[in-house]
Write a protein that holds these residues in place. Structure first.
Motif, PDB file in Angstrom:
ATOM      1  N   ARG A  13     -42.024 -16.805   0.219  1.00 44.15           N
ATOM      2  CA  ARG A  13     -42.984 -17.891   0.436  1.00 44.15           C
ATOM      3  C   ARG A  13     -42.269 -19.171   0.890  1.00 44.15           C
ATOM      4  N   LYS A  14     -41.131 -19.419   0.295  1.00 46.66           N
ATOM      5  CA  LYS A  14     -40.332 -20.597   0.656  1.00 46.66           C
ATOM      6  C   LYS A  14     -39.852 -20.506   2.105  1.00 46.66           C
ATOM      7  N   GLN A  15     -39.397 -19.321   2.510  1.00 50.94           N
ATOM      8  CA  GLN A  15     -38.930 -19.148   3.881  1.00 50.94           C
ATOM      9  C   GLN A  15     -40.081 -19.217   4.881  1.00 50.94           C
ATOM     10  N   LYS A  16     -41.217 -18.699   4.506  1.00 47.09           N
ATOM     11  CA  LYS A  16     -42.397 -18.816   5.368  1.00 47.09           C
ATOM     12  C   LYS A  16     -42.726 -20.280   5.630  1.00 47.09           C
ATOM     13  N   SER A  17     -42.687 -21.096   4.596  1.00 46.17           N
ATOM     14  CA  SER A  17     -42.975 -22.520   4.743  1.00 46.17           C
ATOM     15  C   SER A  17     -41.941 -23.209   5.628  1.00 46.17           C
ATOM     16  N   ALA A  18     -40.709 -22.694   5.590  1.00 42.02           N
ATOM     17  CA  ALA A  18     -39.633 -23.290   6.386  1.00 42.02           C
ATOM     18  C   ALA A  18     -39.760 -22.964   7.866  1.00 42.02           C
ATOM     19  N   GLY A  19     -40.479 -21.879   8.200  1.00 45.83           N
ATOM     20  CA  GLY A  19     -40.717 -21.567   9.606  1.00 45.83           C
ATOM     21  C   GLY A  19     -40.005 -20.345  10.150  1.00 45.83           C
ATOM     22  N   VAL A  20     -39.650 -19.373   9.290  1.00 50.79           N
ATOM     23  CA  VAL A  20     -38.990 -18.162   9.785  1.00 50.79           C
ATOM     24  C   VAL A  20     -40.007 -17.206  10.412  1.00 50.79           C
ATOM     25  N   ASP A  21     -39.498 -16.252  11.168  1.00 47.44           N
ATOM     26  CA  ASP A  21     -40.339 -15.215  11.788  1.00 47.44           C
ATOM     27  C   ASP A  21     -40.194 -13.875  11.071  1.00 47.44           C
ATOM     28  N   PHE A  22     -39.036 -13.675  10.442  1.00 55.88           N
ATOM     29  CA  PHE A  22     -38.717 -12.409   9.785  1.00 55.88           C
ATOM     30  C   PHE A  22     -38.120 -12.662   8.408  1.00 55.88           C
ATOM     31  N   ILE A  23     -38.194 -11.645   7.576  1.00 61.01           N
ATOM     32  CA  ILE A  23     -37.498 -11.632   6.292  1.00 61.01           C
ATOM     33  C   ILE A  23     -36.461 -10.522   6.345  1.00 61.01           C
ATOM     34  N   LYS A  24     -35.242 -10.847   5.908  1.00 60.56           N
ATOM     35  CA  LYS A  24     -34.138  -9.870   5.942  1.00 60.56           C
ATOM     36  C   LYS A  24     -33.790  -9.430   4.521  1.00 60.56           C
ATOM     37  N   PHE A  25     -33.880  -8.108   4.279  1.00 61.44           N
ATOM     38  CA  PHE A  25     -33.524  -7.501   2.990  1.00 61.44           C
ATOM     39  C   PHE A  25     -32.154  -6.854   3.119  1.00 61.44           C
ATOM     40  N   TYR A  26     -31.325  -7.032   2.067  1.00 62.42           N
ATOM     41  CA  TYR A  26     -29.940  -6.586   2.193  1.00 62.42           C
ATOM     42  C   TYR A  26     -29.620  -5.406   1.291  1.00 62.42           C
ATOM     43  N   SER A  27     -28.345  -5.011   1.350  1.00 62.70           N
ATOM     44  CA  SER A  27     -27.911  -3.679   0.941  1.00 62.70           C
ATOM     45  C   SER A  27     -27.999  -3.365  -0.550  1.00 62.70           C
ATOM     46  N   SER A  28     -27.964  -4.359  -1.425  1.00 65.99           N
ATOM     47  CA  SER A  28     -27.948  -4.073  -2.861  1.00 65.99           C
ATOM     48  C   SER A  28     -29.323  -4.072  -3.505  1.00 65.99           C
ATOM     49  N   LEU A  29     -30.348  -4.392  -2.742  1.00 71.90           N
ATOM     50  CA  LEU A  29     -31.698  -4.444  -3.316  1.00 71.90           C
ATOM     51  C   LEU A  29     -32.210  -3.044  -3.646  1.00 71.90           C
TER      52      LEU A  29
ATOM     53  N   ILE B 183     -36.910  -6.965   8.213  1.00 71.70           N
ATOM     54  CA  ILE B 183     -35.655  -6.388   8.689  1.00 71.70           C
ATOM     55  C   ILE B 183     -34.871  -5.927   7.471  1.00 71.70           C
ATOM     56  N   SER B 184     -34.114  -4.845   7.604  1.00 71.23           N
ATOM     57  CA  SER B 184     -33.328  -4.386   6.463  1.00 71.23           C
ATOM     58  C   SER B 184     -31.962  -3.870   6.886  1.00 71.23           C
ATOM     59  N   HIS B 185     -30.953  -4.257   6.128  1.00 73.51           N
ATOM     60  CA  HIS B 185     -29.612  -3.671   6.174  1.00 73.51           C
ATOM     61  C   HIS B 185     -29.472  -2.958   4.843  1.00 73.51           C
ATOM     62  N   LEU B 186     -29.529  -1.632   4.868  1.00 74.29           N
ATOM     63  CA  LEU B 186     -29.737  -0.869   3.638  1.00 74.29           C
ATOM     64  C   LEU B 186     -28.512  -0.117   3.157  1.00 74.29           C
ATOM     65  N   HIS B 187     -28.486   0.106   1.864  1.00 73.79           N
ATOM     66  CA  HIS B 187     -27.491   0.977   1.251  1.00 73.79           C
ATOM     67  C   HIS B 187     -28.051   1.565  -0.051  1.00 73.79           C
ATOM     68  N   ARG B 188     -28.273   0.688  -1.038  1.00 75.36           N
ATOM     69  CA  ARG B 188     -28.797   1.172  -2.330  1.00 75.36           C
ATOM     70  C   ARG B 188     -30.166   1.827  -2.151  1.00 75.36           C
TER      71      ARG B 188
END
Length: 468
Positions: free
Chosen positions: A189-205, A225-230
């Motif tokens: 929600r914070k990033q949406k308010s800041a004006g991003v177009d995408f959300i990036k999820f990373y490998s340890s989630l 977007i995702s960079h995945l591992h776990r």
């Protein structure tokens, strides 16, 4: 004066100062070959008229066509017109990366480079990239860079951005640490308010937190977007992730049982796990077949970023040891790569040998994804070690060709598919009337040789000619 302008464009091109002086003028590209990448057809002897940043009219060449005084004519004879390229993985907000002690603990810290955004934008345009995506950087910086390009404070390709990458780990100036569903929702929600177009999820989630994140992002109209591992690619696709970056699934669920324990030992050794996963995986296994079916069924796209993996696996070869394009980047960033941050720290000659030996398997996996009809895009992971913005994009196209993918399909990935990923295919990504004038005029045919993507005569970005 107009006659001189036409002559200069037809021969060596104008300086940027001159273009600024004539930027309000319309453009006419005469007698060129248009490559329609959606149909695979090349249309010879075509005129393309550009006005108000838009392709106003495409028609057969008329040698008797009268040109008004405020139109700049460009001789396209013997040249090939394609859409501007789209690099879907460029990190603008990067800089030196080091380990620092924070509250008595070692933490990875990135010091942002004030010069890099301008350098990156310039290199991308000069290499024919008119649209790009930053899939993760400190939110305030990535959004500001996007705004600066949109307002022409920075001259660069149209930019779409993710903000700070969301993960359970700590990485100052790159990652926002989240450890629960509530925390990831609040950050989105914070990033949406800041004006991003995408959300990036990373490998340890883990899957349950990614699930909450995807739901919130989509509710707010943001791409994911995702960079995945776990979390496995299969699970992420089922959860509704839009796009997976990097060609490495990494998760041990795809490996034969006899290799899983051995692979866990390499997971703690960072990038060595990159090549060990490919060494152990059976690409004909039921798990890989299920993965491909799931990606296809859920329309999950893949951004392979072969350039960054090739640079990692082949760093000890002449191609990277004598990488002349490094001098285009800030010197302190290159020094950081050489001394403190790269993906080869501690690698021996044997490590490089093993990594290079699995490259054919990497290529096989890419080809398998392509043959299965999964949408692939062309990203590079630019501004990571040895991946130079713009220059690395053409390397990415070459690496895709070496996987056995036809040149026409690679060019489609680099234009049409990128536009679809960014959801702007209605206004760019192809040479059609009423679409934005983001165009690339090449001296030689890229359908015949993909390396001709570098043989650039002219770049037109948003209806304006770029100084090369």
């Amino acid at each position: 004066m107009m006659r001189i302008l036409k002559l200069l464009i037809a021969t060596v091109g104008l300086t940027f100062t001159t273009f600024c002086a004539v930027k309000a003028q319309d453009l006419l590209i005469r007698n060129t070959n248009i490559i329609d990448l959606e149909s695979g057809i090349t249309k010879p002897n075509m005129d393309v008229f550009i006005t108000k940043k838009t392709i106003a009219k495409i028609s057969s060449t008329d040698e008797n066509r009268e040109i008004s005084a405020n139109v700049v004519e460009i001789d396209g004879s013997g040249k090939y017109l394609i859409p501007g390229f789209i690099d879907t993985h460029v990190h603008f907000a990067m800089g030196e990366i080091n380990i620092e002690i924070v509250e008595d603990k070692p933490v990875i810290v990135m010091q942002l480079s004030s010069d890099l955004p301008n350098v990156t934008a310039n290199l991308l345009l000069k290499n024919g990239i008119t649209t790009s995506r930053d899939p993760g950087g400190l939110t305030k910086q990535t959004v500001q860079i996007k705004k600066n390009i949109a307002s022409e404070i920075i001259l660069g390709p149209e930019l779409f951005v993710a903000g700070s990458i969301l993960d359970t780990t700590q990485f100052i100036n790159l990652i926002e640490t989240v450890k629960s569903k509530d925390e990831i929702v609040q950050q989105i929600r914070k990033q949406k308010s800041a004006g991003v177009d995408f959300i990036k999820f990373y490998s340890s989630l883990p899957p349950e937190i990614i699930d909450a994140g995807i739901r919130e992002a989509h509710k707010l109209g943001l791409g994911t977007i995702s960079h995945l591992h776990r979390t496995s690619w299969t699970d992420a696709s089922r959860l509704g992730i839009d796009n997976i970056v990097h060609i490495l699934p990494g998760n041990e669920m795809y490996l034969p049982d006899k290799f899983k324990l051995q692979y866990r030992q390499y997971e703690n050794l960072g990038p060595k796990a990159f090549y060990k996963w490919f060494e152990f995986v059976d690409l004909e296994s039921a798990e890989i077949e299920e993965l491909i079916y799931t990606l296809k069924n859920n329309q999950t796209s893949i951004d392979p970023t072969l350039a960054v993996f090739h640079a990692t696996f082949f760093r000890n070869t002449r191609e990277y040891q004598q990488l002349e394009s490094l001098d285009k980047l800030p010197a302190e960033l290159v020094k950081n790569w050489r001394t403190a941050f790269n993906f080869n720290i501690g690698w021996t000659d044997q490590d490089f040998k093993e990594a290079q030996s699995v490259w054919p398997k990497v290529q096989e996996f890419v080809r398998k994804l392509y043959d299965s009809g999964i949408m692939l895009t062309t990203g590079t992971d630019a501004n990571n070690p040895w991946v130079v913005p713009g220059v690395s994009f053409h390397n990415e196209l070459r690496l895709l060709a070496e996987c056995g993918i036809p040149n026409a399909e690679i060019l489609k990935m680099a234009t049409c598919n990128g536009a679809k990923l960014l959801k702007i295919e209605n206004r760019t990504g192809s040479v059609k009337e009423q679409k934005e004038a983001d165009l690339l005029l090449l001296n030689s045919n890229p359908l015949e040789d993909i390396s001709n993507s570098q043989d650039i005569f002219l770049v037109i970005n948003n209806g304006k000619i770029v100084d090369l």
